[in-house]
Design a protein around this motif. Structure first.
Motif, short mmCIF file in Angstrom:
data_model
loop_
_atom_site.label_atom_id
_atom_site.label_comp_id
_atom_site.label_asym_id
_atom_site.label_seq_id
_atom_site.Cartn_x
_atom_site.Cartn_y
_atom_site.Cartn_z
N UNK A 17 21.96 75.68 29.00
CA UNK A 17 21.70 76.93 29.73
C UNK A 17 20.22 77.22 29.91
N UNK A 18 19.38 76.55 29.16
CA UNK A 18 17.97 76.91 29.06
C UNK A 18 17.17 76.59 30.32
N UNK A 19 16.16 77.41 30.58
CA UNK A 19 15.23 77.13 31.66
C UNK A 19 14.26 76.03 31.27
N UNK A 20 13.96 75.91 29.98
CA UNK A 20 13.10 74.84 29.44
C UNK A 20 13.90 74.12 28.35
N UNK A 21 14.87 73.30 28.77
CA UNK A 21 15.82 72.71 27.81
C UNK A 21 15.19 71.79 26.77
N UNK A 22 14.14 71.05 27.14
CA UNK A 22 13.53 70.15 26.16
C UNK A 22 12.95 70.94 25.00
N UNK A 23 12.21 72.00 25.32
CA UNK A 23 11.61 72.84 24.28
C UNK A 23 12.69 73.57 23.47
N UNK A 24 13.66 74.16 24.18
CA UNK A 24 14.70 74.95 23.51
C UNK A 24 15.55 74.06 22.60
N UNK A 25 15.83 72.86 23.07
CA UNK A 25 16.62 71.93 22.26
C UNK A 25 15.92 71.55 20.97
N UNK A 26 14.62 71.23 21.07
CA UNK A 26 13.88 70.81 19.88
C UNK A 26 13.70 71.96 18.89
N UNK A 27 13.46 73.16 19.39
CA UNK A 27 13.33 74.31 18.51
C UNK A 27 14.62 74.57 17.74
N UNK A 28 15.75 74.45 18.42
CA UNK A 28 17.04 74.69 17.77
C UNK A 28 17.36 73.60 16.77
N UNK A 29 17.07 72.36 17.11
CA UNK A 29 17.27 71.25 16.17
C UNK A 29 16.44 71.48 14.91
N UNK A 30 15.19 71.87 15.09
CA UNK A 30 14.31 72.11 13.94
C UNK A 30 14.84 73.24 13.05
N UNK A 31 15.32 74.32 13.68
CA UNK A 31 15.84 75.45 12.91
C UNK A 31 17.07 75.05 12.10
N UNK A 32 17.98 74.32 12.71
CA UNK A 32 19.18 73.87 12.00
C UNK A 32 18.84 72.89 10.89
N UNK A 33 17.91 71.99 11.16
CA UNK A 33 17.53 70.99 10.15
C UNK A 33 16.85 71.63 8.95
N UNK A 34 16.12 72.72 9.16
CA UNK A 34 15.51 73.44 8.03
C UNK A 34 16.57 73.99 7.08
N UNK A 35 17.77 74.15 7.59
CA UNK A 35 18.86 74.68 6.77
C UNK A 35 19.84 73.58 6.35
#
Length: 408
Positions: A70-88
């Motif tokens: 859904x993102x307008x900037x999918x590459x950035x949004x995808x990496x940010x979400x991956x990083x957040x999930x991986x921190x947990x």
């Protein structure tokens, strides 16, 4: 002493058994997985929501497929979400299906067999925010049939995995979703629902009987759900606020976690005056679920969080008439409901109208909220937080005389 203890334990066991037997069992063919429906604005420090997603996906090391579709900037949004999930504790990965992702064909990728297998074998999936039309447009064929990746998501969910989504990723959870509605709420109340523009088919993970909306309290969106529910035959609506999640389990129990809460709109006993052209509804029920509260989508039973106690009359404040001129304002409806239940008043009223610059400034709506015999109210003194169940809500059109001032 020992006999009394044993008797008490036996009673506790019987009570637990009674509660368990009252809980509706999941149908044999219903999904064994869970949904984490986030109302948007999910902050990176919301450990409660991220931890729950990872736990439901299998715990530490769980593979979670991140869809920045859904993102307008999918590459950035995808990496940010991956990083957040991986921190947990997750091992998240980006699924490269996004219309705005450079150098890719989203529709072609959604039918890639290898990508579908990767999603199918994951413990969970996460849809980021953006434009929900990009998600349904990429994961469904033009004829409405499922792509290979959407079939894989359903397999993951039915098997016992978790599907999470924030904002646009929440909108797709119901069978009908907001598609391209007006930016403001009042035009939908005034003009009705334009099928195919205001609303369109979602992916339907939560089932056929519940309508989902997001950014619910912070943007005053509760009223825009009403005409959609009536037009599409829904009797149950669930609207989730920002940085907050509704966790839906296989038995269709909903638990609210995160920063704020959610509203439940129940139209099972509601009526409308069809002789009146303007939007109206009578005898609806509105409930506010605070963080920690539970609600079952099947039997519509509410359970307050463990720190809540019933409000007693002796604790209620005396107030004058409870009224607001902006019921669609930021968190306005919940603020009004809290004042109502924590008072000796039986009724509260809110207005909704547009300014003199609109096409029809004289057309407005009156929302009346009334305590009824099935209303239940709970509160905690530590945080001044409320749980408010089954307040009657009536909406009727009214004429607003504008301008409000007299010219000199």
């Amino acid at each position: 002493m020992l006999k009394r203890l044993c008797f008490a334990l036996a009673l506790a066991g019987l009570a637990a058994a009674a509660v368990a037997s009252a809980a509706p069992a999941a149908a044999p063919d219903s999904p064994k997985g869970s949904l984490v429906i986030i109302g948007g604005g999910l902050r990176a420090n919301n450990a409660e929501v991220y931890d729950r997603i990872v736990a439901l996906a299998g715990g530490k090391g769980a593979r979670i497929a991140v869809f920045p579709t859904a993102a307008g900037t999918p590459e950035r949004e995808g990496q940010l979400t991956v990083a957040a999930l991986n921190r947990h504790g997750a091992q998240a990965f980006v699924v490269p299906i996004a219309p705005r992702l450079a150098g890719t064909d989203a529709r072609k990728a959604a039918d890639d067999a290898a990508l579908a297998d990767k999603v199918r074998s994951a413990g969970g999936a996460f849809f980021t925010g953006g434009d929900q039309a990009r998600i349904t447009g990429a994961l469904r064929h033009a004829d409405g049939s499922n792509t290979a990746v959407l079939d894989a998501l359903w397999t993951l969910y039915r098997r016992g995995g978790v599907i999470a989504g924030t904002s646009a990723g929440a909108a797709i959870m119901s069978k009908t979703m907001f598609y391209d509605p007006p930016a403001e709420v009042l035009p939908m109340l005034k003009n009705g629902v334009n099928d195919g523009k205001d609303v369109a088919p979602g992916l339907g993970f939560v089932g056929d009987d519940v309508f989902i909306d997001q950014h619910f309290l912070i943007r005053g969106r509760f009223a825009r759900m009403l005409p959609v529910m009536l037009a599409k035959g829904y009797t149950l609506g669930l609207g989730i606020d920002e940085n907050t999640a509704a966790v839906v389990g296989p038995s269709r129990d909903v638990t609210i976690i995160g920063y704020r809460g959610a509203l439940v709109l129940d139209l099972a006993g509601a009526t409308t005056n069809k002789a009146q052209q303007a939007f109206n509804v009578s005898d609806a029920r509105i409930s506010y679920l605070d963080s920690g509260d539970r609600f079952n989508l099947v039997n519509r039973a509410y359970s307050p969080g463990p720190d809540k106690e019933p409000l007693k009359n002796i604790d209620r404040e005396h107030r004058e008439a409870i009224f607001t001129t902006d019921i669609l304002g930021n968190t306005s409806v919940v603020n009004l409901l809290e004042k109502l239940v924590d008072s000796d008043q039986q009724r509260a009223v809110g207005l909704a109208f547009e300014g003199p610059g609109s096409r029809t400034p004289e057309r407005g709506f009156e929302f009346t909220f009334t305590k009824v015999p099935d209303t239940r109210e709970y509160a905690t003194n530590r945080e001044d937080a409320y749980s408010i169940y089954r307040i009657r809500m009536d909406v009727r059109p009214v004429k607003i005389n504008q301008p409000f001032y007299s010219p000199e």
